[in-house]
Design an enzyme around this catalytic site. Structure first.
Site, PDB file in Angstrom:
ATOM      1  N   TYR A  70      -1.580   0.276  10.742  1.00  0.00           N
ATOM      2  CA  TYR A  70      -2.241  -0.541   9.513  1.00  0.00           C
ATOM      3  C   TYR A  70      -1.067   0.215   8.122  1.00  0.00           C
ATOM      4  O   TYR A  70      -0.142  -0.533   7.798  1.00  0.00           O
ATOM      5  CB  TYR A  70      -3.383   0.100   8.580  1.00  0.00           C
ATOM      6  CG  TYR A  70      -3.620  -0.459   6.734  1.00  0.00           C
ATOM      7  CD1 TYR A  70      -3.397  -1.930   7.003  1.00  0.00           C
ATOM      8  CD2 TYR A  70      -3.152   0.577   5.423  1.00  0.00           C
ATOM      9  CE1 TYR A  70      -4.472  -2.243   4.939  1.00  0.00           C
ATOM     10  CE2 TYR A  70      -3.501   0.472   4.587  1.00  0.00           C
ATOM     11  CZ  TYR A  70      -4.176  -1.330   4.576  1.00  0.00           C
ATOM     12  OH  TYR A  70      -4.027  -1.582   2.884  1.00  0.00           O
ATOM     13  N   SER A 101       0.521  -1.292   0.025  1.00  0.00           N
ATOM     14  CA  SER A 101      -0.187   0.113   0.091  1.00  0.00           C
ATOM     15  C   SER A 101       0.979   1.686  -0.571  1.00  0.00           C
ATOM     16  O   SER A 101       1.928   1.246   0.625  1.00  0.00           O
ATOM     17  CB  SER A 101      -1.169   0.069   1.093  1.00  0.00           C
ATOM     18  OG  SER A 101      -1.549   0.793   1.420  1.00  0.00           O
TER      19      SER A 101
END
Length: 247
Positions: A151, A138
């Site tokens: 995250y 990501s």
């Protein structure tokens, strides 16, 4: 006629997982799906099989059951030609700040489990002498931001793992590919206001992964090229300025 290749897809019930498996199936690959929820994986298996007429199988795998990962890989006969891991859990940043169990789950799901599994498969691929390993990471891991740093930290760790593995495997015929989709219109982002220019569709991600594998493009790939200059600019913001920004 060349032998049909096999894809192992980890995280088959996600929108990106389904789209990726479908893209590979349309290209003629055999597909082996894994997911925690076998019933949901079976629905995707049936859908892909009907639409593409290629062999598709499904199996239960919980990426957090790390003590079972060795036996899972040992049961893959023959070894797949490529593995794509799309496992991920966004989690809730505010909850993760006070709920250690939730934070641990986010970190383990995005970093620990995928890294351990792909590491085991990499050993087998390197011994065999060929294969492609794809990890979906990501842009959130490119620089820590206050809005999702648990995250983001997990994805940063996963990206670093893939980078090191790619460096190690460079002497072999094994490709290690890092995919950074940016925003994707999925169930996980449902309800979020996403910028159209920076937001990909699941099929777009699946096709990008297929292209990277079939062209042996080992390296880091942003699905939408605009993300590279965007994240480069964000990473260059001086820390005193960055701390004043609410990102």
């Amino acid at each position: 006629m060349s032998e049909q290749k096999t894809l192992l897809l980890i995280g088959a019930t996600s929108d990106i997982g389904h789209a990726t498996a479908t893209a590979f199936a349309k290209a003629g690959w055999r597909i082996h799906l894994t997911a925690r929820n076998l019933e949901a994986a079976e629905r995707n298996r049936a859908d892909i099989a009907v639409r593409t007429s290629v062999p598709v199988t499904a199996e239960v795998l919980n990426i957090l059951d790390t003590e079972k990962l060795e036996s899972f890989v040992g049961g893959l006969v023959p070894l797949p030609d490529a593995v794509v891991c799309v496992v991920g859990e966004l989690g809730d940043q505010q909850r993760a700040q006070t709920d250690i169990a939730h934070a641990a789950r986010v970190i383990r799901t995005n970093f620990e489990g995928p890294s351990l599994l792909l590491g085991i498969l990499a050993e087998r691929f390197i011994q065999r002498g060929h294969g492609s390993i794809v990890g979906v990471s990501s842009v959130a891991g490119d620089r820590g931001r206050g809005s999702n740093y648990v995250y983001g930290a997990a994805k940063a760790g996963f990206s670093a793992f893939l980078s090191g593995l790619r460096n190690r495997a460079s002497a072999s015929n094994v490709q290690v590919i890092t995919i950074k989709p940016g925003f994707v219109r999925t169930r996980m982002t449902s309800g979020m206001k996403l910028p159209p220019l920076l937001t990909a569709e699941p099929d777009e991600v699946g096709n990008a992964i297929l292209a990277a594998v079939e062209k042996s493009r080992s390296g880091v790939h942003y699905v939408r090229k605009i993300w590279r200059p965007v994240m480069t600019a964000i990473c260059l913001i001086p820390e005193p300025v960055f701390k004043k920004m609410r990102l």
